[in-house]
Design a protein around this motif. Structure first.
Motif, mmCIF file in Angstrom:
data_model
loop_
_atom_site.group_PDB
_atom_site.id
_atom_site.type_symbol
_atom_site.label_atom_id
_atom_site.label_comp_id
_atom_site.label_asym_id
_atom_site.label_seq_id
_atom_site.Cartn_x
_atom_site.Cartn_y
_atom_site.Cartn_z
ATOM 1 N N ILE A 1 0.888 -1.172 0.000
ATOM 2 C CA ILE A 1 0.000 0.000 0.000
ATOM 3 C C ILE A 1 0.921 1.216 0.000
ATOM 4 O O ILE A 1 1.701 1.402 0.941
ATOM 5 N N LYS B 1 -2.821 5.434 4.332
ATOM 6 C CA LYS B 1 -2.251 4.072 4.288
ATOM 7 C C LYS B 1 -2.389 3.351 5.634
ATOM 8 O O LYS B 1 -2.851 2.219 5.686
ATOM 9 N N ASP C 1 3.346 -1.932 8.919
ATOM 10 C CA ASP C 1 3.182 -0.487 8.694
ATOM 11 C C ASP C 1 4.557 0.195 8.679
ATOM 12 O O ASP C 1 5.155 0.394 9.732
ATOM 13 N N VAL D 1 2.704 -1.531 4.122
ATOM 14 C CA VAL D 1 2.549 -0.100 3.869
ATOM 15 C C VAL D 1 3.936 0.514 3.796
ATOM 16 O O VAL D 1 4.777 0.276 4.672
ATOM 17 N N HIS E 1 6.133 4.224 2.177
ATOM 18 C CA HIS E 1 6.243 5.368 1.273
ATOM 19 C C HIS E 1 7.504 5.204 0.429
ATOM 20 O O HIS E 1 7.785 6.024 -0.439
#
Ligand code: ADP
Ligand code: MG
Length: 247
Positions: free
Chosen positions: A32, A40, A161, A193, A195
């Motif tokens: 994600i 997210k 995460d 998740v 970035h």
């Protein structure tokens, strides 16, 4: 395996997620991705009902989490592990006790605890550290403890995460290899998740791109594999100067 159906999440007047639907297959490594604030973590936290949808449903292994009784939810959560960017270890508990807490919460009989903690600590290579406290460990070791804690209830799904976002590049590769190994050894479905696009590219087989609380795109991917290139002082200089170190 995981179905998110028309989920919205409202924090007061702010819409963090809007009509999000996605399906994650058993055995997938699903990413994600999206900018900070895209929703997210909120979406991931719906997958074990740490966050309750304002509307819509999340089904995990056939159970509708938002409609489940407390007992059914506890049962469903046994099969869903989670790890975090900042590890979330309890600082005044030893490595052993940090992991045993997960067994307690899952109401696993106490007589099984020692063997199960031992087994997961061995798996992540930290048997020798069981009496130590989190503050004495490196970031990578802390994340391994958190992974062991997540695995000790033998989940079929591991929610991650930003699992490498607090780690340096070498430790990132190391933790990605551990995650990949867990997927290979136990067939655990991973939802990651991040970035960091490189994390997604290296290990994910599918991905959801979120933008401002909405799905921007859903992708099928061919993972490149975790790159073996070790980060050395020389490679840092090369990256910083755009040329050869000490050429
Ligand atoms: N408990 C909360 N209360 C109010 N706003 C929240 C809460 N949790 C998240 N948000 C907001 O929802 C948006 C999405 O947050 P989050 O899911 O954490 O994004 P991401 O993980 O993509 O950075 C952000 O704008 C954030 O400030
Ligand atoms: Mg987040």
């Amino acid at each position: 395996m995981i179905t998110v159906a028309h989920v919205s999440k409202q924090f007061a007047s702010f819409a963090a997620l809007r009509d999000v639907s996605l399906y994650i297959e058993k055995g997938a490594i699903h990413g994600i991705v999206g900018a900070s604030g895209a929703g997210k973590s909120t979406l991931l936290r719906m997958m074990n009902l740490l966050e309750r949808p304002t509307s819509g449903d999340v089904h995990v292994n056939g159970v509708c989490l938002s409609a489940a009784s407390p007992k059914a939810l506890r049962e469903a959560r046994k099969s869903i592990g989670m790890i975090f960017q900042h590890f979330h270890l309890v600082s005044n508990k030893t490595v052993y006790d940090n992991i045993a807490v997960a067994l307690q919460l899952a109401r696993i009989p106490k007589k099984e605890h020692a063997a199960r903690v031992q087994e997961v600590l061995q798996y992540v290579g930290l048997e020798a550290y069981k009496e130590q406290y989190p503050a004495t460990l490196s970031g990578g070791q802390k994340q391994r403890v958190a992974i062991a804690r997540a695995l000790v209830t033998k989940p079929s799904i591991l929610l991650c995460d930003e699992p490498t976002s607090a780690l340096d590049p070498n430790t990132t590769l190391d933790i990605l290899r551990v995650l990949q190994q867990i997927h290979a050894d136990f067939g655990v479905t991973l939802v990651i998740v991040s970035h960091e696009l490189s994390v997604i590219q290296q290990i994910c087989t599918s991905a959801t791109v979120l933008q401002a609380g909405e799905i921007y795109d859903t992708l099928t991917l061919v993972p490149t594999g975790v790159r073996s290139g070790e980060q050395t002082a020389e490679s840092f200089v090369r990256a910083l100067t755009g040329g050869d170190a000490h050429a």
